[in-house]
Structures are given as structure tokens and as C-alpha cells.
Design an enzyme around this catalytic site. Structure first.
Site, PDB file in Angstrom:
ATOM      1  CE  LYS A  15      42.199  42.885  -6.650  1.00 45.93           C
ATOM      2  NZ  LYS A  15      41.368  43.204  -7.926  1.00 45.93           N
ATOM      3  CG  HIS A  16      47.062  47.086  -1.993  1.00 40.98           C
ATOM      4  ND1 HIS A  16      47.145  46.841  -3.136  1.00 40.98           N
ATOM      5  CD2 HIS A  16      48.492  47.175  -1.723  1.00 40.98           C
ATOM      6  CE1 HIS A  16      48.404  46.418  -3.631  1.00 40.98           C
ATOM      7  NE2 HIS A  16      48.825  46.216  -2.682  1.00 40.98           N
TER       8      HIS A  16
END
Ligand SMILES: *Cc1c(COP(=O)(O)O)cnc(C)c1O
Length: 400
Positions: free
Chosen positions: A198-199
């Protein structure tokens, strides 16, 4: 027109000798120092670094409250609990998502009701939501698929008259925004994941952001066994007494993980910018390749590009998706598929009687979709390799 024999899948030379993954974390020296500092401090869990990470994420997304938990799935569970969702309730959820977006309703004994998606964006279709509303509907989970925020104005026009809250599954969309409103404050509750793809990452981790103080309080109790005070509060008061007021879980994120998260957060803006730059490059180049079409980006959104998804133009291709997938993998490009529509999983078919045909748009998209590698530390050369491989495979398999 290249012959299929030139493909690495059929013995040709691959574009890359090592596999480029579809997503990958980045850990630097600052991250290591931040984690080491906490490891040598008094608090490994339930300490001040948890508060600091919660405050930093909440500030980034313009939310009053952030509640850190062990992963994105626990965050979804907490959101369902905050809303008091239980047996007999229905939760509308798009089928084009990771299973956890629907599982959270089942954790609480509720029924997920699968909604189809818009064919151009694969985002939850507000008209489908309208069609699926019943007197038992208690929440809508809106998944910001691939990192593009849902159409929250259109969704709210459907849910608000019925008084139904929207939970944004923002696991793909940290750093994105809708009409200038950051993901994290565009819905009633927003859920994030800090898994390595994810980010930003805490190893495993998650958070819920909300403007609602009562929901935030309920979730803090829920993540700590249903107990109203935590270890640090008792230690500060010099008290041993606590009460369990609700059935909860141990969903606490550690200070060690939050130290990593805080350090990663400093790079978040640059990382999203780089994802957007890579996406713009893909957009430009893929426009020249007839076999693939990127998803549509709607005006008024800032797309956080957790994923870069393309749909294969199957009628132009001489082979099925499986072969395109295998051919790109053989070229050294770690393509992926996001996702098998959740209603097609055996668990949902057996337990809730869902069947093929329930969400035709998502089912058709699933047959045609591929996620191309997308992560901020991809070099320009990596991006060129992806495009070269897509061109090569497309050339070899396109039939006019
Ligand atoms: C990653 C993800 C989750 C679950 O997050 P975990 O941290 O892996 O539990 C939920 N929903 C979506 C859309 C995700 O991509």
C-alpha cells in the site's frame, strides 16, 4: 507485427531478466533509525508514538480522529462495530474489491449485499446502490478502487435521504482526493491499510479516520478487548482497576510499527506524486497500443494510483487473458489481477447463495483486467520495460 515465437513465453529473449513486482515498499535509513529509537524506549506498544502516528495521519487527511489498528481488515471491522452493525443488517459493498471489504460485515453477523460497478472506472455505481437499498440497509462500503475516490456526491444523494452512513475503504487511496476533499474525510468513516504494497507501510497496520468523536471512542475500546482504559492510562493514574464494557479484540498497533509509519509518512506526498507521474506516462504510451485500455479517470479527482489497471480489448486479441498474463510474466513483468469479484468466492456462494450473473459488469471486467507494476521507486527504465513488454505481447497477439 511480431511473431509469437519472439515472446519469452515461447523461448524468445525476455524484456527483463529479473521479475519487476507489481508493488513494493521502500525502507530507508530514517525508517530504521525511527524504529530503533522506539525499540530502545519505554513503550513498545500503547505508547506515545501510537498517538503521534494517529494525529499525523488524521492531519494529512483532514480528519478530527485517527484510530490505529493492526491491519486494514481490523480497521474495517472496527468501522462496522462503530456503526453498531449486527445480525439482520445489510451492508452494500462493491464486488470489485478485496474480500475483506465484505468480510467485515460477516464478522458482525450482517449480510453483505454485492453491488455492481461502473464499467469505465470499476467504482461502486451509485445507481446500483439505489437499487439495492432496503429497510435493513445499515451502511455502504465505498471502495476507492485502484486509488480513485468514488463519486461521493452521487453516493450521498442516494444514502443521505435514507440516513445511511458511508464507510470508505480507502486502502488504495491514501493521498487521493475527491473535489479537493482528501480521502479520509470524504466519507463518514475511512479505512486505510499499511500493508507493504500500500502507499506507506508499518509491516502490517491499519487506521480508521472520522470526524465523529463517539465512533472514535467506540473503536478505541473495541481495539482493546472492550476495556475502557488502556495500559498507559492506568499506569499514569497508578491504578489497577479496569472494566470491560463490551466484547472487543486485541487490534492494537505497536509503537514500533507506528514509528515506521510516522517516518514513512514524511515521504508520502512525494511517493503519490511519483505514482501519478508513472500513471501519466503509462496513459500516454498505452494510448498507442490497441490491445489495452486504461481505466477512466473522472474529472475532479486526484487519483492515488495504488494500482494501475488496464482492460484487455479481448476482441482484438488472438489469445485469452491467461495467456497474456503468462506472456507478460515470462517477459519479467509482474502483472497481477485485482480482483476476483468477491461474490464469486466459494465462501459467499455457499453461505449467501451468490452466483455468476449477479454483477455482470464486474464479472466481465474481471475476465479482461491486468494490473501493471506501480510503485514509487520504479525507475524510468522499469516503466519503459513494462511498456516494451506490453507492446511486444500486444504485437504478437493482436489480430485485426
Ligand atoms: C489491502 C486491502 C484491505 C485489507 O487490508 P489489510 O491491511 O491487508 O488487512 C482491505 N480492502 C482493500 C480494498 C485492500 O486493498
Amino acid at each position: 507485427m511480431r511473431s509469437p515465437a519472439s515472446l519469452a513465453l515461447h523461448g524468445g529473449t525476455p524484456v527483463r531478466s529479473s521479475l519487476l513486482p507489481y508493488g513494493r515498499q521502500k525502507i530507508d535509513e530514517d525508517d530504521l533509525r525511527a524504529v530503533q529509537e522506539v525499540l530502545q524506549s519505554d513503550w513498545l506498544t500503547t505508547g506515545p508514538t501510537v498517538d503521534a502516528f494517529e494525529a499525523a495521519v488524521a492531519e494529512l487527511v483532514g480528519a478530527a480522529h485517527g484510530v490505529a489498528v493492526t491491519n486494514g481488515t481490523a480497521a474495517l471491522h472496527c468501522a462496522m462495530h462503530a456503526l453498531g452493525i449486527g445480525p439482520g443488517d445489510e451492508v452494500i459493498v462493491p464486488t470489485m474489491t478485496f474480500a475483506a471489504s465484505a468480510n467485515c460485515a460477516v464478522f458482525q453477523g450482517a449480510t453483505p449485499v454485492f453491488a455492481d460497478v461502473d464499467p469505465e472506472t470499476l467504482l461502486l455505481d451509485p445507481e446500483q446502490v439505489r437499487r439495492l437499498l432496503t429497510p435493513r440497509t445499515r451502511a455502504v462500503v465505498a471502495v476507492d478502487y485502484a486509488g480513485q475516490p468514488c463519486d461521493y456526491d452521487a453516493l450521498r444523494a442516494v444514502t443521505e435521504p435514507a440516513g445511511i452512513p458511508i464507510v470508505a475503504d480507502g486502502c488504495h487511496a491514501l493521498g487521493g482526493s475527491y473535489q479537493g476533499v482528501p480521502v479520509g474525510s470524504a466519507a463518514d468513516l475511512t479505512v486505510f491499510s499499511f500493508h507493504p504494497v500500500k502507499h506507506l507501510t508499518t509491516g502490517e497496520g491499519g487506521m480508521i479516520t472520522t470526524a465523529n468523536a463517539e465512533w472514535a471512542r467506540r473503536m478505541r475500546v473495541f481495539r482493546n478487548h472492550g476495556i475502557t482504559t488502556d495500559h498507559r492510562q492506568r499506569s499514569e493514574k497508578g491504578s489497577w482497576f479496569y472494566e470491560m464494557v463490551d466484547l472487543g479484540y486485541n487490534y492494537r498497533l505497536t509503537d514500533i510499527q507506528c514509528a515506521l509509519g510516522l517516518s514513512q509518512l514524511r515521504k508520502q506526498r512525494d511517493w503519490v506524486r511519483r505514482r501519478q507521474e508513472i500513471a501519466a506516462h503509462y496513459d500516454r504510451e498505452l494510448a498507442e497500443i490497441p490491445a489495452v485500455s486504461p481505466l477512466t479517470r473522472r474529472p475532479g479527482v486526484s487519483h492515488a494510483y495504488h494500482l494501475y489497471v488496464v482492460l484487455l480489448e479481448s476482441e482484438r486479441l488472438a489469445v485469452p487473458r491467461g495467456e497474456v498474463f503468462a506472456a507478460l510474466r515470462a517477459e519479467g513483468i509482474g502483472v497481477n489481477v485485482h480482483y476476483v469479484p468477491v461474490h464469486l468466492h466459494p465462501f459467499y456462494r455457499d453461505r449467501f447463495g451468490t452466483r455468476p450473473g449477479l454483477c455482470p459488469v464486474a464479472e466481465a471486467a474481471y475476465e479482461r483486467m491486468l494490473s501493471l507494476p506501480m510503485f514509487p521507486t520504479m525507475s524510468d527504465r522499469d516503466v519503459e520495460d513494462v511498456l516494451a513488454a506490453v507492446r511486444k505481447v500486444s504485437d504478437a497477439y493482436t489480430s485485426f
